[in-house]
Every structure is written in C-alpha cells, then in structure tokens.
Motif scaffolding. Sequence first.
Motif, PDB file in Angstrom:
ATOM      1  N   GLU A  69       0.967  -1.153   0.002  1.00  0.00           N
ATOM      2  CA  GLU A  69      -0.040  -0.084  -0.034  1.00  0.00           C
ATOM      3  C   GLU A  69       0.991   1.155   0.009  1.00  0.00           C
ATOM      4  OE1 GLU A  69      -3.040   0.147   3.045  1.00  0.00           O
ATOM      5  OE2 GLU A  69      -3.388  -1.906   2.672  1.00  0.00           O
ATOM      6  N   VAL A  70       0.597   2.093  -0.969  1.00  0.00           N
ATOM      7  CA  VAL A  70       1.445   3.330  -0.891  1.00  0.00           C
ATOM      8  C   VAL A  70       0.461   4.624  -0.845  1.00  0.00           C
ATOM      9  CG1 VAL A  70       2.960   4.633  -2.250  1.00  0.00           C
ATOM     10  CG2 VAL A  70       3.152   2.350  -2.562  1.00  0.00           C
ATOM     11  N   ALA A  97       4.471   4.017   2.790  1.00  0.00           N
ATOM     12  CA  ALA A  97       4.174   2.635   2.355  1.00  0.00           C
ATOM     13  C   ALA A  97       4.280   1.664   3.259  1.00  0.00           C
ATOM     14  CB  ALA A  97       5.172   2.370   0.989  1.00  0.00           C
ATOM     15  N   THR A  98       3.519   0.695   3.010  1.00  0.00           N
ATOM     16  CA  THR A  98       3.563  -0.410   3.859  1.00  0.00           C
ATOM     17  C   THR A  98       3.459  -1.752   2.911  1.00  0.00           C
ATOM     18  OG1 THR A  98       2.063   0.647   5.462  1.00  0.00           O
ATOM     19  CG2 THR A  98       2.133  -1.614   5.752  1.00  0.00           C
ATOM     20  N   ARG A 122       7.274  -0.875   7.125  1.00  0.00           N
ATOM     21  CA  ARG A 122       6.758   0.430   6.790  1.00  0.00           C
ATOM     22  C   ARG A 122       8.124   1.241   6.138  1.00  0.00           C
ATOM     23  NH1 ARG A 122       3.577   1.205  12.556  1.00  0.00           N
ATOM     24  NH2 ARG A 122       2.048  -0.345  12.135  1.00  0.00           N
ATOM     25  N   LEU A 123       7.666   1.884   4.988  1.00  0.00           N
ATOM     26  CA  LEU A 123       8.715   2.716   4.221  1.00  0.00           C
ATOM     27  C   LEU A 123       8.338   4.255   4.276  1.00  0.00           C
ATOM     28  CD1 LEU A 123       8.011  -0.242   2.938  1.00  0.00           C
ATOM     29  CD2 LEU A 123      10.267   0.495   1.726  1.00  0.00           C
ATOM     30  N   ILE A 124       9.351   4.937   3.970  1.00  0.00           N
ATOM     31  CA  ILE A 124       9.147   6.364   3.963  1.00  0.00           C
ATOM     32  C   ILE A 124       9.855   6.762   2.515  1.00  0.00           C
ATOM     33  CG2 ILE A 124      10.740   6.887   5.471  1.00  0.00           C
ATOM     34  CD1 ILE A 124       9.177   9.687   6.052  1.00  0.00           C
ATOM     35  N   ASN A 125       9.378   7.723   1.930  1.00  0.00           N
ATOM     36  CA  ASN A 125      10.282   8.264   0.838  1.00  0.00           C
ATOM     37  C   ASN A 125      10.928   9.313   1.243  1.00  0.00           C
ATOM     38  OD1 ASN A 125      10.918   9.685  -1.673  1.00  0.00           O
ATOM     39  ND2 ASN A 125       9.411   8.136  -2.754  1.00  0.00           N
ATOM     40  N   VAL A 126      12.302   9.466   1.063  1.00  0.00           N
ATOM     41  CA  VAL A 126      13.117  10.470   1.445  1.00  0.00           C
ATOM     42  C   VAL A 126      13.733  11.029   0.207  1.00  0.00           C
ATOM     43  CG1 VAL A 126      14.929  11.289   3.055  1.00  0.00           C
ATOM     44  CG2 VAL A 126      13.188   9.461   3.762  1.00  0.00           C
TER      45      VAL A 126
END
Length: 197
Positions: free
Chosen positions: A132-133, A138-139, A171-175
Amino acid sequence: MISRPRIALLFGTLLVASACTSGSDSVEETTTTTVAVTATSVATTVATTTTSTTAAAATDNESLVADAHTRFLTEVFAVDERTDGVESTLDLVRQLTTGAQLTRMEQSAADRIASGEALVGPGYDSHIVSIEVAGDRATVVDCSQDRTALFDAAGVETIAADDFYKLRETRLINVDGTWLIEEFITGGDSRCDPADG
C-alpha cells in the motif's frame, strides 16, 4: 474562403501542436491531451481532455517499494558475522533504513560486538502479500521465513533460524525520492504459507 469544418480542423491541429510543444520535461508529470473537433452549422466546439499518469506513477512507486523491501530482507540479513564481522552490513543498513529502524539496528550491532555474538544466515525468504502506497509512506506485508541464527562468542547457536513462515510488516518512507525502511515489525505469530500467495 475556408469552410467552417476546415477552420475547426485547422484550429484543432494547431491546438494539438501547441499542447505537444509546451508540455513538462518531467516524465512523471507528462499528460496525454486528446482533442475532439466538432463542426456544427452554428459554432465550432473544441473539447480537450487531459489524462494524468497517476496510475502509472502508483505502479512505479509500488515497484520501487517492493524493491527496497526485498533488498532489505535479502541483502541486509544475508550475513555471516562470524567471518565477516558485525560491521560488514552496517553501510548497507545505513543506506536502506532510517529513523527508529536504523537506530535499533545500529544499537543491536553494538550489542553484538560487545557480547561477541554473531548473526548467520542467507537472508529472509520473503514473499510479498500486499503493498500500500499513500503519498510518501508505504506498507508492505509479506509472508517470510527468518533464516538467521544467532551464535554466542563461543560459536554455539543460541537462537535457531525459523522453520516456519509468518506475516511481517515493513513500513517505508520516501526521502528525497528514495524509499527507506522506517519500521520492520517482526512481532506476533501469524503463521502463513507462501504457496497461498
């Protein structure tokens, strides 16, 4: 004298030409412009429809998220710290993680160095169940097997690798355009079968 249908066609052609030359240089912001020309005896109607590439961008983001998740599970945990040293994957950890996850992994490495313990394994066997974004977050839920064992300073295995698969959440993060692992949640005991996915 040019008839109304020809004027409408000429106007439509000019509109298409100007739309093609004034677009954005960014691939992510590219739009498709469709021009429909209708000539009537009273007036000429020009309708322009713009379709964004949001769906394509979402698919691209899902692919990038999947790649980051898979690289984290398969490369960071593919290690033999007995021979390579605990520090062997720290550069990769710093490249792929951020925030609380990075802090925990650096602290865990420091603890293993102090105790003489070592992780050994070929990396997780990961099978993505869902992605899921939502914006810059995102997960990923995967059905994976932790194939990493822990050895003490004497070389004795103290924690064996899993012999089962379970659901885990990342769990992700866009950096700055790069997807980084922010949290890797391994708790719980929701068993799964990768053949089901």
